[in-house]
Write a protein that holds these residues in place. Structure first.
Motif, mmCIF file in Angstrom:
data_model
loop_
_atom_site.group_PDB
_atom_site.id
_atom_site.type_symbol
_atom_site.label_atom_id
_atom_site.label_comp_id
_atom_site.label_asym_id
_atom_site.label_seq_id
_atom_site.Cartn_x
_atom_site.Cartn_y
_atom_site.Cartn_z
ATOM 1 N N ASN A 476 84.260 -50.842 -34.613
ATOM 2 C CA ASN A 476 85.503 -50.072 -34.490
ATOM 3 C C ASN A 476 85.468 -48.822 -35.352
ATOM 4 N N GLN A 477 84.802 -48.938 -36.492
ATOM 5 C CA GLN A 477 84.660 -47.773 -37.366
ATOM 6 C C GLN A 477 83.970 -46.641 -36.602
ATOM 7 N N ARG A 478 82.845 -47.002 -35.946
ATOM 8 C CA ARG A 478 82.069 -45.982 -35.223
ATOM 9 C C ARG A 478 82.898 -45.408 -34.087
ATOM 10 N N LEU A 479 83.578 -46.321 -33.358
ATOM 11 C CA LEU A 479 84.346 -45.884 -32.188
ATOM 12 C C LEU A 479 85.459 -44.919 -32.590
ATOM 13 N N ILE A 480 86.238 -45.315 -33.577
ATOM 14 C CA ILE A 480 87.412 -44.490 -33.926
ATOM 15 C C ILE A 480 86.962 -43.165 -34.543
ATOM 16 N N ARG A 481 85.899 -43.244 -35.345
ATOM 17 C CA ARG A 481 85.400 -41.985 -35.930
ATOM 18 C C ARG A 481 84.969 -41.028 -34.811
ATOM 19 N N LEU A 482 84.277 -41.609 -33.824
ATOM 20 C CA LEU A 482 83.800 -40.783 -32.708
ATOM 21 C C LEU A 482 84.966 -40.137 -31.949
ATOM 22 N N ILE A 483 85.999 -40.953 -31.664
ATOM 23 C CA ILE A 483 87.165 -40.430 -30.921
ATOM 24 C C ILE A 483 87.827 -39.308 -31.716
ATOM 25 N N LEU A 484 87.995 -39.566 -33.023
ATOM 26 C CA LEU A 484 88.687 -38.568 -33.851
ATOM 27 C C LEU A 484 87.848 -37.295 -33.979
ATOM 28 N N GLN A 485 86.539 -37.491 -34.194
ATOM 29 C CA GLN A 485 85.689 -36.309 -34.361
ATOM 30 C C GLN A 485 85.645 -35.494 -33.078
ATOM 31 N N LYS A 486 85.572 -36.218 -31.941
ATOM 32 C CA LYS A 486 85.522 -35.504 -30.660
ATOM 33 C C LYS A 486 86.799 -34.701 -30.447
ATOM 34 N N ALA A 487 87.935 -35.241 -30.979
ATOM 35 C CA ALA A 487 89.216 -34.547 -30.803
ATOM 36 C C ALA A 487 89.386 -33.422 -31.821
ATOM 37 N N GLY A 488 88.469 -33.326 -32.791
ATOM 38 C CA GLY A 488 88.514 -32.181 -33.701
ATOM 39 C C GLY A 488 88.814 -32.514 -35.145
ATOM 40 N N ALA A 489 89.003 -33.808 -35.493
ATOM 41 C CA ALA A 489 89.363 -34.144 -36.875
ATOM 42 C C ALA A 489 88.109 -34.306 -37.738
ATOM 43 N N LYS A 490 88.303 -34.092 -39.080
ATOM 44 C CA LYS A 490 87.223 -34.427 -40.021
ATOM 45 C C LYS A 490 87.541 -35.847 -40.500
ATOM 46 N N VAL A 491 86.500 -36.709 -40.477
ATOM 47 C CA VAL A 491 86.788 -38.111 -40.769
ATOM 48 C C VAL A 491 85.968 -38.606 -41.960
ATOM 49 N N ALA A 492 86.659 -39.233 -42.924
ATOM 50 C CA ALA A 492 85.970 -39.960 -43.993
ATOM 51 C C ALA A 492 86.262 -41.440 -43.763
ATOM 52 N N VAL A 493 85.311 -42.285 -44.158
ATOM 53 C CA VAL A 493 85.490 -43.713 -43.872
ATOM 54 C C VAL A 493 85.510 -44.525 -45.169
ATOM 55 N N ALA A 494 86.422 -45.476 -45.243
ATOM 56 C CA ALA A 494 86.430 -46.428 -46.357
ATOM 57 C C ALA A 494 86.333 -47.826 -45.754
ATOM 58 N N MET A 495 85.591 -48.710 -46.440
ATOM 59 C CA MET A 495 85.333 -50.046 -45.892
ATOM 60 C C MET A 495 86.462 -51.039 -46.173
ATOM 61 N N ASN A 496 87.295 -50.720 -47.157
ATOM 62 C CA ASN A 496 88.402 -51.634 -47.492
ATOM 63 C C ASN A 496 89.466 -50.888 -48.287
ATOM 64 N N GLY A 497 90.501 -51.579 -48.669
ATOM 65 C CA GLY A 497 91.620 -50.937 -49.356
ATOM 66 C C GLY A 497 91.213 -50.343 -50.698
ATOM 67 N N ARG A 498 90.364 -51.066 -51.409
ATOM 68 C CA ARG A 498 89.944 -50.574 -52.735
ATOM 69 C C ARG A 498 89.241 -49.229 -52.582
ATOM 70 N N GLU A 499 88.304 -49.154 -51.592
ATOM 71 C CA GLU A 499 87.593 -47.885 -51.371
ATOM 72 C C GLU A 499 88.563 -46.790 -50.955
ATOM 73 N N ALA A 500 89.568 -47.184 -50.175
ATOM 74 C CA ALA A 500 90.550 -46.191 -49.721
ATOM 75 C C ALA A 500 91.273 -45.585 -50.922
ATOM 76 N N LEU A 501 91.647 -46.446 -51.875
ATOM 77 C CA LEU A 501 92.335 -45.940 -53.063
ATOM 78 C C LEU A 501 91.427 -44.991 -53.838
ATOM 79 N N GLU A 502 90.158 -45.371 -53.926
ATOM 80 C CA GLU A 502 89.215 -44.542 -54.676
ATOM 81 C C GLU A 502 89.045 -43.183 -54.022
ATOM 82 N N GLN A 503 89.009 -43.193 -52.672
ATOM 83 C CA GLN A 503 88.781 -41.921 -51.988
ATOM 84 C C GLN A 503 90.039 -41.066 -51.945
ATOM 85 N N ALA A 504 91.175 -41.740 -51.846
ATOM 86 C CA ALA A 504 92.416 -40.968 -51.801
ATOM 87 C C ALA A 504 92.756 -40.438 -53.190
#
Ligand code: ADP
Length: 602
Positions: A476-504
């Motif tokens: 799902n990570q690959r799929l959603i990133r692909l859809i978003l990138q194709k639509a023009g967004a820049k995408v960063a990925v986090a594997m879980n909530g902890r990583e999300a906090l670190e990246q945000a």
């Protein structure tokens, strides 16, 4: 002539005698008068006494009449030695002897045939205490009596006797016992009911949990299957591959519809389906539905038409998504069960009843429904006879969900049908007060154009901005990133909530590999079920730390309460997996700061 002395003496005696006689006569007359007065007085007194005795006798008769007349109550008057002074006719009849036999007998002997009074004798207690004694007495013959012994108190305070009343309350007691028994039985039944309800509720909860889990388990892989099928449909060049991918997509859509139906049914049965109320255009809704069903109708070469009975309100208040769902089911069935001819939808306001209704008639020229099961078709899983099931397939859930939804929305669905000629399903929903609602007087053709443009546009929605995708599933990570990138967004990925906090919050992060720390994310797409730290906790923490950008929950938990749970955690929107690419992108676009760029279709 002088009288001799003796004669004069005699005269003197005679005079005195006369005086005495006169005197005695006076006193005799006096005595006579006194006697006459005494006589008169005595006569009055005697008359008074007669009157008094007469009124006493009358009072006795009245007392007897009253005491004899109290239906079913035995009354007995006893003296301090417990001897019967009087008994009413009820008691005499009961004992089978006249009052004269009872008078003077000890009451315990005459009434109960005992040699001495019983220990709990209320008469003796009333005599002893001078107060009223009440109680119930069960006799060896099985009868129960309500007893009241009422002491008669003299002016000097002494008790001169007791009036004892006794009422047979055997029937009442039996009734009370029966009532008590049935109350106990009722309590037992209630208890059993409570237990079985608790068991049923537990089973229902287990079922709901199972359904929610299954739904999650099925939706997660389907997100990848459907999403990649979608992408492949755009990409695949070879006709055969394209067909295969389309088949995959069609079947996935069908599977998803089935899962959604089962979830809806579970939610409806659990009374767990909150409804929205918003302004809804009947014209646009029907157009949307017909447009969505067009491909299916064309595949069977069926014509589809819509008629509006004018004047038509431009909007009425209902749940637009559920209205659409019901109409999709009715039109879908009409197409499914019609082999030649066409389908018509008639939209009209029915003001004939006490409250006006918005009616949608879905009329087909299909196989029709035999009258013997026309009511059963609204039961879950009912699908008619075997041959219909074999020929047309289905789950038998659509109509039962549609009717329950219609009823939950205050309306209903009715059907008229003739086998071999076709069916008319009428959905009627309360239209509410239409007085101030603008009316359409002709079919608004321009809506078709704007709808077409909108649909065409949604296929090419573009999004701009930095999106943090928090998702642990690699597919799902690959799929959603692909859809978003194709639509023009820049995408960063986090594997879980902890990583999300670190990246945000790059200042907390040790490893800055996931993106440009100076640039904040415009939107966070948050899967809710993840290892290490789940999406709920991560969202709460992000909000606590002051992240104000949009966080959209992305989850395969599609039950109604799951949405609320996500919103409660701080999410702005809820996107259920598997995602519909166009819908997904237009939801994302709605939350991104820059308006989506609409590209002209290729
Ligand atoms: P499904 O269509 O998946 O079997 P539904 O609950 O929608 O389930 O319908 C239940 C049954 O009612 C169908 O199987 C069919 O026998 C009958 N039915 C529903 N709509 C129509 C229709 N338009 N014409 C004839 N039969 C119908």
């Amino acid at each position: 002539m002088d009288l001799p002395e003796s004669a004069r003496q005699m005269r003197r005696h005679g005079d005195r005698g006369c005086e005495d006689i006169a005197l005695q006569t006076d006193s005799l007359e006096q005595i006579n008068e006194d006697l006459a007065r005494a006589n008169e007085y005595l006569e009055t007194e005697i008359a008074k006494r007669w009157q008094f005795e007469a009124s006493l006798r009358k009072a006795e008769r009245e007392k007897a009449a009253i005491l004899n007349g109290i239906a079913g109550v035995c009354v007995i008057h006893v003296d301090p030695e417990l001897r019967i002074l009087w008994a009413n006719s009820v008691l005499c009849e009961k004992l089978g002897c006249p009052l004269t036999t009872l008078e003077g007998q000890p009451c315990y002997k005459a009434v109960f045939g005992r040699d001495c009074p019983c220990l709990e004798c209320t008469v003796r207690a009333a005599l002893r205490t001078g107060s009223i004694q009440q109680g119930e007495q069960a006799l060896p013959d099985g009868t129960t009596w309500l007893i009241c012994s009422n002491p008669i108190q003299e002016e000097n305070g002494q008790v001169s006797g007791v009036i004892r009343t006794a009422l047979d309350i055997t029937e009442r007691k039996q009734m009370e016992e029966r009532l008590a028994r049935s109350a106990a039985e009722l309590r037992q039944a209630n208890e059993a009911l409570r237990e079985s309800t608790a068991r049923a509720e537990a089973a229902n909860r287990a079922k709901s949990a199972f359904l929610a889990n299954m739904s999650h388990e099925i939706r997660t892989p389907m997100t990848a299957i459907m999403g990649f099928a979608d992408l492949l449909t755009d990409e695949a060049d070879l006709g055969e591959v394209r067909d295969a991918v389309k088949t995959m997509k069609r079947n996935s859509d069908h599977l998803l519809g089935l899962i959604s139906d089962i979830l809806d049914l579970a939610n409806l049965e659990a009374g767990n389906l909150p409804l929205q109320r918003a302004a809804c255009s009947p014209v646009e809704t029907v157009r949307d539905v017909l447009r969505a069903m067009q491909v299916r109708a064309e595949a069977k070469r069926l014509a589809m038409a819509c008629h509006y009975r004018h004047p038509m309100p431009i909007a009425f208040r209902t749940d637009p998504a559920r209205l659409r769902q019901i109409l999709v089911n009715l039109v879908g069935n009409a197409i499914k069960f019609t082999d030649t001819g066409g389908i018509r939808v008639m939209v009209r306001v029915d003001s004939s009843g006490s409250e006006s209704q918005m009616c949608f008639d879905v009329i087909d020229m299909g196989i029709g429904i035999p009258s013997n099961y026309i009511h059963d078709i609204f039961e879950p899983f009912f699908q008619g006879d075997e041959s219909t099931i074999r020929q047309y397939g289905g789950s038998g859930l659509g109509l039962s969900i549609a009717r329950r939804l219609a009823r939950a929305m205050g309306g209903d669905i009715h059907v008229r049908s003739r086998p071999g000629e076709g069916s008319t399903f009428t959905l009627a929903l309360p239209s509410g007060n239409l007085q101030d609602v603008p009316l359409l007087n002709e079919s608004p053709a321009q809506l078709v154009d704007s709808d077409d443009k909108r649909i065409a546009a949604s296929k090419t929605t573009r999004v701009e901005g930095r999106v943090l995708l928090v998702e642990d599933g690699l597919d799902n990570q690959r799929l959603i990133r692909l859809i978003l990138q194709k639509a023009g967004a820049k995408v960063a990925v986090a594997m879980n909530g902890r990583e999300a906090l670190e990246q945000a919050w790059p200042e907390l992060q040790q490893d800055h590999s996931a993106g440009d720390a100076s640039e904040p994310f415009d939107l966070i797409l948050m899967d809710m079920q993840m290892p290490v730290m789940d999406g709920y906790e991560a969202t709460r923490e992000l909000r606590r730390r002051g992240y104000t950008g949009p966080i959209l929950a992305l989850t395969a938990h599609a039950m109604t309460h799951d949405r609320q749970k996500c919103l409660d955690a701080g999410c702005d929107e809820f996107i259920a997996k598997p995602i519909d690419r166009d819908q997904f992108l237009s939801t994302i676009a709605h939350f991104l700061p820059a308006p989506p760029v609409q590209c002209p279709p290729k």
